[in-house]
Enzyme design. Structure first.
Site, short mmCIF file in Angstrom:
data_model
loop_
_atom_site.label_atom_id
_atom_site.label_comp_id
_atom_site.label_asym_id
_atom_site.label_seq_id
_atom_site.Cartn_x
_atom_site.Cartn_y
_atom_site.Cartn_z
N PRO A 154 -0.76 -3.48 -4.23
CA PRO A 154 -1.91 -2.82 -4.86
C PRO A 154 -1.56 -1.86 -5.99
CG PRO A 154 -1.39 -1.71 -2.81
CD PRO A 154 -0.43 -2.86 -2.92
N GLY A 155 -0.28 -1.82 -6.38
CA GLY A 155 0.09 -1.06 -7.57
C GLY A 155 0.84 0.23 -7.31
N CYS A 176 9.80 -5.74 2.15
CA CYS A 176 9.47 -4.89 3.30
C CYS A 176 9.70 -5.68 4.58
CB CYS A 176 8.05 -4.35 3.22
SG CYS A 176 6.76 -5.62 3.18
#
Length: 430
Positions: free
Chosen positions: A251-252, A369
């Site tokens: 999401p940035g 991740c």
């Protein structure tokens, strides 16, 4: 409504197919007047039931035959989680479960609940010991394949890793230095009586989540971000007027870290393959006062089709997400080793494509991740074998962050506070 009935209600939505965070957020939005203590208890038990889902299922299968009522099964799961994994009075747990059952069914069913819970609590040590010797993967509440995979990848400390991934996560907040100062932030924490549990540069792990309701958070002065994500972006060492690519940006959050470090100068091209995520990046940038991020709808496997070269590139690749199980506990139950292998191929495609658009002397940070060797060390081995013009450079990790290095000096972050991440820094030589 009794608080345990509320938990069962939320869990039923999760079982019906909703993601855990969406089920919980929807419930709180539909019940806005719940006290903070009730919300905290619901959150703790709801996520705990998911984290220990395989273990609870095993215990119920062992001590009962088929349970006809889904509501009753979830009451038993909830009660077992409380009695076995929380500092709860077992007799009180049994009493409340029996009373709730009486109100919903009849005395016969209530007697069944009473008998099952009392027997399990009485024999809990035998249950744990039997699993420790025979089916340890169920004790940790992991699929057998995943337990064996982590044991194979990290033989020296796999138990510690498996345990850490099932712990309750802490809220992590990052200061937006373009809008807010550390002094102002500390004053806000003092005003709200919130304690700092751990600090990693400008990321703070906090004792309380009420900061999310403040104007400071809503106006973009503060943002939710894990320190592992922050460290990956920080390792680009972005300079003023650099041209940077964030290859898989939504999401940035990492794009925003880079933008702030450049003080809104230069150019950051933020890619994503989904249009709705491009809008999300734009909205986040606007809210945080970021002006040098340019989101583009583009497939990261085709970075080589973009115009021009980049001084630095961040490839935070799509992955299995096993490093964020604490925040998305159900993720472990719906993936297999074949998913890991498929993702590893995608990641390598993206990495290969990105390398073609990096300037000579430029830096490329590869991160995920997740914790499987296929998606991390093995991909780096394959990449370096076919890209002799790339070399590994030292990754900068704060001293208070726990990590393990792989054979290529890639960093596996394993910390009780931070998400489990893999980060490696590559340089394109002339």
């Amino acid at each position: 409504m009794n608080i345990k009935e509320r938990i069962i209600d939320v869990f039923s939505h999760y079982e019906a197919g909703k993601y855990s965070n969406i089920a919980l957020n929807d419930y709180f939005r539909e019940n806005p007047n719940l006290p903070i203590k009730e919300k905290s208890f619901i959150t703790e038990v709801f996520y705990g039931m998911i984290r220990k889902q395989m273990f609870l299922e095993y215990v119920l299968r062992t001590y009962t035959k088929k349970i006809e009522y889904p509501w009753l099964k979830n009451l038993l799961r909830l009660s077992l989680y409380q009695g076995l994994f929380m500092d709860s009075d077992e007799k009180g747990v049994v009493w409340e479960a029996v009373e709730l059952t009486k109100n919903k069914y009849d005395k016969k069913v209530a007697n069944f609940v009473n008998g099952v819970l009392r027997k399990i609590f009485r024999e809990k040590n035998e249950i744990f010991n039997s699993l420790l010797n025979k089916k340890e993967y169920l004790l940790y509440s992991y699929p057998k394949w995943f337990y064996n995979k982590i044991k194979s990848d990290y033989p020296k400390n796999f138990k510690e890793i498996l345990k850490t991934l099932k712990e309750t996560p802490y809220l992590s907040i990052r200061i937006n230095k373009l809008k807010y100062t550390e002094k102002e932030f500390l004053n806000l924490l003092n005003k709200l009586n919130i304690k700092i549990l751990k600090q990693v540069d400008f990321v703070y792990y906090l004792s309380d989540g009420k900061i999310l309701n403040t104007d400071e958070f809503k106006s973009g002065k503060l943002t939710v971000q894990d320190a592992s994500s922050y460290i990956a972006a920080k390792n680009l060492n972005a300079n003023k007027d650099d041209r940077i690519l964030d290859a898989c940006s939504a999401p940035g959050g990492k794009s925003m870290v880079i933008a702030e470090s450049m003080n809104n100068t230069g150019e950051i091209i933020s890619l994503d393959i989904h249009e709705h995520k491009i809008k999300l990046i734009k909205n986040n940038a606007e809210n945080m006062g970021i002006k040098n991020v340019y989101p583009i709808l583009h497939d990261a496997r085709k970075i080589n089709e973009l115009n021009g070269e980049f001084d630095k590139i961040l490839v935070d690749a799509p992955c299995s997400g096993f490093g964020v199980i604490r925040k998305k506990p159900e993720a472990i139950y719906n993936k297999t080793i074949s998913n890991v292998e498929e993702l590893a191929r995608l990641q390598l495609d993206i990495l290969n494509s990105a390398s073609k658009k990096l300037k000579k002397g430029g830096i490329l940070v590869y991160s995920t991740c997740t914790i499987t060797k296929e998606e991390n060390t093995a991909n780096i081995r394959k990449f370096l074998e076919t890209h002799s013009n790339f070399s590994v450079v030292e990754t900068d990790i704060p001293k208070n962050v726990n990590f393990i290095k792989d054979k290529y000096n890639g960093i596996n972050i394993f910390d009780n506070f931070l998400d489990a991440f893999y980060i490696i820094k590559l340089k394109k030589n002339s």
